[in-house]
Design an enzyme around this catalytic site. Structure first.
Site, mmCIF file in Angstrom:
data_model
loop_
_atom_site.group_PDB
_atom_site.id
_atom_site.type_symbol
_atom_site.label_atom_id
_atom_site.label_comp_id
_atom_site.label_asym_id
_atom_site.label_seq_id
_atom_site.Cartn_x
_atom_site.Cartn_y
_atom_site.Cartn_z
ATOM 1 C CG HIS A 1 44.744 -53.954 -48.863
ATOM 2 N ND1 HIS A 1 44.302 -53.023 -47.943
ATOM 3 C CD2 HIS A 1 44.182 -53.600 -50.047
ATOM 4 C CE1 HIS A 1 43.510 -52.159 -48.554
ATOM 5 N NE2 HIS A 1 43.428 -52.472 -49.827
ATOM 6 C CG ASP B 1 44.524 -47.544 -52.525
ATOM 7 O OD1 ASP B 1 44.903 -47.944 -53.638
ATOM 8 O OD2 ASP B 1 43.487 -47.953 -51.969
ATOM 9 C CG HIS C 1 40.507 -49.694 -50.647
ATOM 10 N ND1 HIS C 1 40.770 -49.568 -51.993
ATOM 11 C CD2 HIS C 1 39.199 -50.026 -50.534
ATOM 12 C CE1 HIS C 1 39.647 -49.828 -52.672
ATOM 13 N NE2 HIS C 1 38.687 -50.092 -51.817
ATOM 14 C CG ASP D 1 41.677 -47.166 -55.019
ATOM 15 O OD1 ASP D 1 42.267 -46.183 -54.531
ATOM 16 O OD2 ASP D 1 41.831 -48.325 -54.592
HETATM 17 ZN ZN LIG Z 1 42.562 -49.285 -53.054
#
Ligand SMILES: [Zn+2]
Length: 308
Positions: free
Chosen positions: A126, A163, A165, A244
């Site tokens: 991120h 991931d 996200h 995740d």
């Molecule tokens: Zn994540």
């Protein structure tokens, strides 16, 4: 297949407050699992060096790096955003996490090991060129990719980000760099609430609906990732390995199972073998259901090493 396992003790010192899901226990549980299952016996364990400023500014602005250094607290926490904080050890841990990726690509590109896994924190995907966010400070994968291209002389490097996200930071840094192809999947509508529209032609973003399960993942890999990766023909694959999307992880609603992660690891190894003599570097990103994280990383690493 000789596989490097790269970590650093500072990963255990960076923490963001009581009950924060991105906690030192994540790294410790992975290390314990690899040790107890005997996986570590087959790996070349290496300490991550700190990344240099020169290595970091291939992915981040010098101004951002200076701001990060200035923000590092002598005690207590410096809050970057509501979910992301620096303690007195964060900067050191972030420098070594980035350095792990640099060492990993060096070892793999020079042929000293076939593949590498980096069990490091904080995660990186991120972190944008000019901004820390979402538990991330330095973009470990982007720094490693730029090192492989700019220093080790590779022409084409692929990033695979699974991931749950969206890897907005990696996209922010690498979009438009035609030496890179990034393929990713992520849960649509989840933090950081973007990625539905790719920022560059070298980005293959595949948002997946909540509750779509491992079937949607497998279809995305077969229909979208693999054709794009084979056409790009990378000389190295760098993986943002987040765990995740697991059904036991309450950060997401994807419902992936241990078997889905095992399948995914086999497919990625298969792509690496088809394109680049198996060369790949995998770096830990998310994964917050600690028992599931430890199991899935162990399986992931065992498949990288050809043990399972
Ligand atoms: Zn994540």
């Amino acid at each position: 297949m000789k596989v490097a396992y790269i970590s650093h003790p500072s990963s255990l010192d960076h923490e963001m407050g009581d009950y924060h899901p991105e906690c030192p226990e994540r790294s410790a549980a992975i290390a314990d699992r690899l040790l107890l299952r005997g996986t570590l016996d087959f790996l070349q364990a290496l300490d991550a060096p700190a990344a240099s400023d020169e290595q970091i500014v291939r992915a981040h602005s010098a101004r951002y790096l200076a701001e990060l250094r200035a923000a590092a607290p002598a005690s207590g926490f410096h809050q970057v955003d509501p979910d992301t904080a620096m303690n007195p050890h964060t900067l050191t841990a972030a420098l070594h996490a980035a350095g792990a990726g640099v060492l990993a690509v060096e070892k793999v590109v020079r042929g000293e090991v076939g593949r590498a896994f980096c069990n490091v924190r904080p995660p990186g995907h991120h972190a944008e060129r000019d901004q820390a966010m979402g538990f991330c400070f330095l973009n470990n994968v982007a720094i490693a990719v730029r090192h492989a291209l700019d220093v080790l002389g590779l022409d084409r490097v692929a990033v695979i980000d699974f991931d749950v996200h969206h890897g907005n930071g990696t996209e922010d840094i690498l979009a438009g760099d035609e030496r890179v192809l990034m393929v990713s999947s992520f849960q649509s509508g989840l933090y950081p609430f973007n990625g539905e529209i790719a920022k560059g032609t070298n980005m293959c973003n595949v948002p997946l609906p909540p509750y779509s399960g491992g079937g949607a993942l497998r279809e995305a890999v077969q229909e979208r990732w693999i054709p794009a990766l084979l056409a790009f023909d990378p000389q190295l694959i760098v993986v943002s390995a987040g765990f995740d999307a697991h059904r036991e992880d309450d950060m997401s609603q994807m419902g992936w199972t241990d078997e889905d992660y095992e399948w995914l690891a086999r497919r990625i190894v298969g792509i690496a073998e088809a394109c680049c003599e198996g060369r790949m570097v995998s770096m830990l990103e998310g994964g917050y259901a600690i028992p599931a994280l430890a199991r899935c990383v162990d399986t992931h690493v065992r498949i990288l090493a050809g043990l399972d």
